[in-house]
Design a protein around this motif. Structure first.
Motif, short mmCIF file in Angstrom:
data_model
loop_
_atom_site.label_atom_id
_atom_site.label_comp_id
_atom_site.label_asym_id
_atom_site.label_seq_id
_atom_site.Cartn_x
_atom_site.Cartn_y
_atom_site.Cartn_z
N ASP A 176 0.90 -1.22 0.05
CA ASP A 176 -0.08 -0.05 0.10
C ASP A 176 0.88 1.02 0.04
OD1 ASP A 176 -1.80 2.18 0.82
OD2 ASP A 176 -3.11 0.73 1.50
N ILE A 177 0.88 2.25 -1.10
CA ILE A 177 1.46 3.33 -1.26
C ILE A 177 0.39 4.42 -1.17
CG2 ILE A 177 1.85 3.41 -3.59
CD1 ILE A 177 4.67 4.57 -3.20
N GLY A 178 -0.89 4.24 -1.27
CA GLY A 178 -1.86 5.38 -1.43
C GLY A 178 -3.19 4.90 -1.18
N LYS A 194 -3.19 -1.28 6.44
CA LYS A 194 -2.21 -0.43 6.03
C LYS A 194 -1.34 -0.22 7.46
CE LYS A 194 -0.77 3.28 5.98
NZ LYS A 194 0.31 4.02 6.89
N HIS A 197 3.96 2.80 9.14
CA HIS A 197 5.03 2.67 8.31
C HIS A 197 6.51 2.23 9.17
CE1 HIS A 197 7.51 3.79 4.73
NE2 HIS A 197 8.47 4.05 5.51
N GLY A 208 5.87 6.36 2.10
CA GLY A 208 4.48 5.80 2.03
C GLY A 208 4.15 4.40 1.58
N ARG A 209 5.13 3.40 1.37
CA ARG A 209 4.92 2.09 1.08
C ARG A 209 4.97 1.11 2.55
NH1 ARG A 209 8.28 -2.87 -1.55
NH2 ARG A 209 6.67 -3.88 -2.25
N ALA A 210 4.03 0.56 2.33
CA ALA A 210 3.77 -0.40 3.48
C ALA A 210 3.31 -1.74 2.91
CB ALA A 210 2.67 0.24 4.46
N THR A 409 -7.50 7.74 1.58
CA THR A 409 -6.52 6.85 2.02
C THR A 409 -5.17 7.24 2.10
OG1 THR A 409 -6.74 6.11 -0.31
CG2 THR A 409 -7.94 4.95 1.32
N VAL A 410 -4.60 8.11 1.02
CA VAL A 410 -3.35 8.35 0.97
C VAL A 410 -2.79 9.12 1.85
CG1 VAL A 410 -3.77 10.47 -0.76
CG2 VAL A 410 -1.66 9.04 -0.92
N ASN A 413 -0.67 7.14 4.36
CA ASN A 413 0.50 6.65 4.02
C ASN A 413 1.70 7.72 4.00
OD1 ASN A 413 -1.58 5.33 1.93
ND2 ASN A 413 0.06 4.01 1.93
N THR A 416 2.23 7.99 7.95
CA THR A 416 2.83 6.76 8.54
C THR A 416 1.84 6.30 9.58
OG1 THR A 416 4.21 7.48 10.42
CG2 THR A 416 5.27 7.53 8.10
#
Length: 466
Positions: A176-178, A194, A197, A208-210, A409-410, A413, A416
């Motif tokens: 998940d990044i966004g 998500k 982080h 943002g990546r999880a 959502t974003v 990200n 965190t």
């Protein structure tokens, strides 16, 4: 009625293995039968390996018989998203332009699943470079939503969402990044998380990546999280283990009593696609149920601004253009046309635009943190709409407006914060509607516990699609 082993939760499976009333071999065969039945239509899987999975299930059966399970997920069938590396399998990232060199090692999360005894029987599909909230890909077949195959399962964890709803075993890892875990979870009617982080080491970290679980229950998602979380030398952002690593989301981690909780309710993101009235009604109804149970629920204004979302778009556009331009020209033309159209505008952006875009990602994080100053949780829709037609790359059908559906959502990200999703109702056409539950940093299990409570309150529980 014959018991369908593929529909049992991970918590149930482990309990049955422990008491000796069920074998991992039996369970895997039922899952593979489910796959054989539904996969030609859903196209959720990539690189399935039933031979290796059967061997792993036999090994697990032996460990349970001798009373020496490898870990909390021993014998549980699981899938892993295509872009989470697994030893010996190429990682095409959803594009025909990829170099198909097999991965030499398991990524941290996949390695922890194996160490726990989980049976990884397949990878799952994703769209082009993970930059779409659909299943559209030049490499994979088009993934579809089990509730309505004419609709997308969402993305970019497209196959994971479809596999969870279809009952391809109980646990599926996504990235998940966004919104790429929560969007498919919401549109497929399952639980997704998500995480904070760094809670799960990703191996190749960037903003943002999880990595997190998708499952039919919050308890299974919590169980998976306790297995895959913890530090790894390959990810400098990775966090220490969860404070209570023995809490698996069942009797040790019960649904969270909302009495006295302060909850912010965000029904209007302030930008992007307008919220469908059915989505707003379902989320509001869930909030009302929590209020009746003792929570203090207050409407809150939009958290992020148009400048923040546009800045993020500009930064990601240039970053993606850089990655695609590094591909040899002969393969570059294989990239999905919508992605090529999106990145083609990157040269129009100045260095000032790119730096400003990056700064807006930070501004988004600050705005989220400020919103949590007086709240224990923030509730919102996962997405403003229900699942859109499967063939569309974007719900807007416009590659220059790719992020109009991720305003809910974003932000988490970029900030965190952990955010979970749970089904809170259905549209008039029978499509799931997801409720997002965001929590303060490091409160991942609390978000899942509240998701479990919401699931216990929501009156509209329907049979899983078959």
């Amino acid at each position: 009625m014959t018991e369908r082993l593929a529909d049992l939760t991970a918590v149930e499976l482990v309990s049955r293995y422990q008491e000796g009333s069920l074998s991992p071999v039996e369970v895997l065969e039922d899952v593979l039968a489910r796959v054989d039945s539904l996969e030609p239509r859903l196209c959720a899987l990539y690189a399935p390996d039933p031979t290796a999975a059967r061997a792993a299930a036999r090994d697990s059966e032996y460990r349970w018989r001798t009373g020496e399970p490898a870990g909390p997920l021993d014998g549980v069938p699981v899938t892993v998203k295509e872009n989470i590396a697994t030893r010996g399998t190429p990682v095409p990232q959803g594009t025909a332009a990829a170099d198909l060199t097999p991965a030499t090692d398991d990524a941290p999360a996949a390695a922890r699943l194996r160490a726990s005894g989980a049976v990884i029987f397949s990878k799952t599909t994703m769209p082009e470079y993970g930059m779409l909230s659909s299943g559209v890909s030049t490499f994979h077949h088009l993934s579809r939503n089990p509730w309505d195959p004419a609709r997308t399962p969402g993305g970019s964890s497209a196959g994971a969402g479809a596999a969870a709803a279809a009952g391809y075993g109980p646990i599926h890892l996504g990235t998940d990044i966004g919104g790429s875990i929560r969007l498919p979870a919401g549109w497929c009617g399952v639980v997704g998380l998500k995480p904070t982080h760094g809670r799960v080491a990703v191996g190749n970290p960037y903003p943002g990546r999880a990595i997190g679980p998708l499952a039919r229950t919050a308890a299974d998602a919590a169980l998976a999280l306790t297995v895959i979380s913890g530090p790894d030398r390959r990810d400098y952002t990775s966090l220490p283990p969860l404070p209570d690593s023995t809490s698996h989301g069942n009797s040790d981690n019960p649904a969270l009593d909302p009495q006295g909780l302060r909850i912010g309710l965000l029904l209007d993101a302030g930008l992007g696609l307008p919220v469908d009235p059915e989505v707003s009604a379902a989320v509001s109804a869930a909030a009302t149920l929590l209020e009746k149970a003792g929570a203090i629920v207050e409407p809150i204004p939009p958290i992020i601004t148009r400048a923040m979302l546009d800045g993020l778009d500009h930064f990601w556009r240039v970053r993606s253009a850089y990655d695609i331009n590094a591909i040899p020209e002969g393969r570059r033309t294989k990239v999905l046309p919508e992605i090529r159209r999106w990145v083609s505008t990157a040269t129009e952006l100045t260095a000032f635009d790119v730096f400003h875009g990056y700064s807006q990602m930070h501004a988004m994080a600050v705005a989220v943190d400020a919103a949590f100053a007086t709240y224990d949780f923030i509730l919102s829709p996962v997405a403003p709409i229900t699942a859109f037609p499967a063939e569309l790359a974007y719900p807007t059908d416009d590659p220059l407006k790719p992020f109009e559906h991720i305003a809910f959502t974003v932000p988490y990200n970029m900030s965190t914060h952990p955010a979970a999703t749970v089904n809170c109702g259905f549209s008039s056409t029978g499509l799931p509607i997801g409720l997002q539950i965001a929590a303060p940093r490091f409160n991942d299990l609390a978000a899942l516990r509240l998701a479990a409570y919401v699931d216990s309150l929501v009156p509209d529980h329907r049979p899983w699609p078959a």
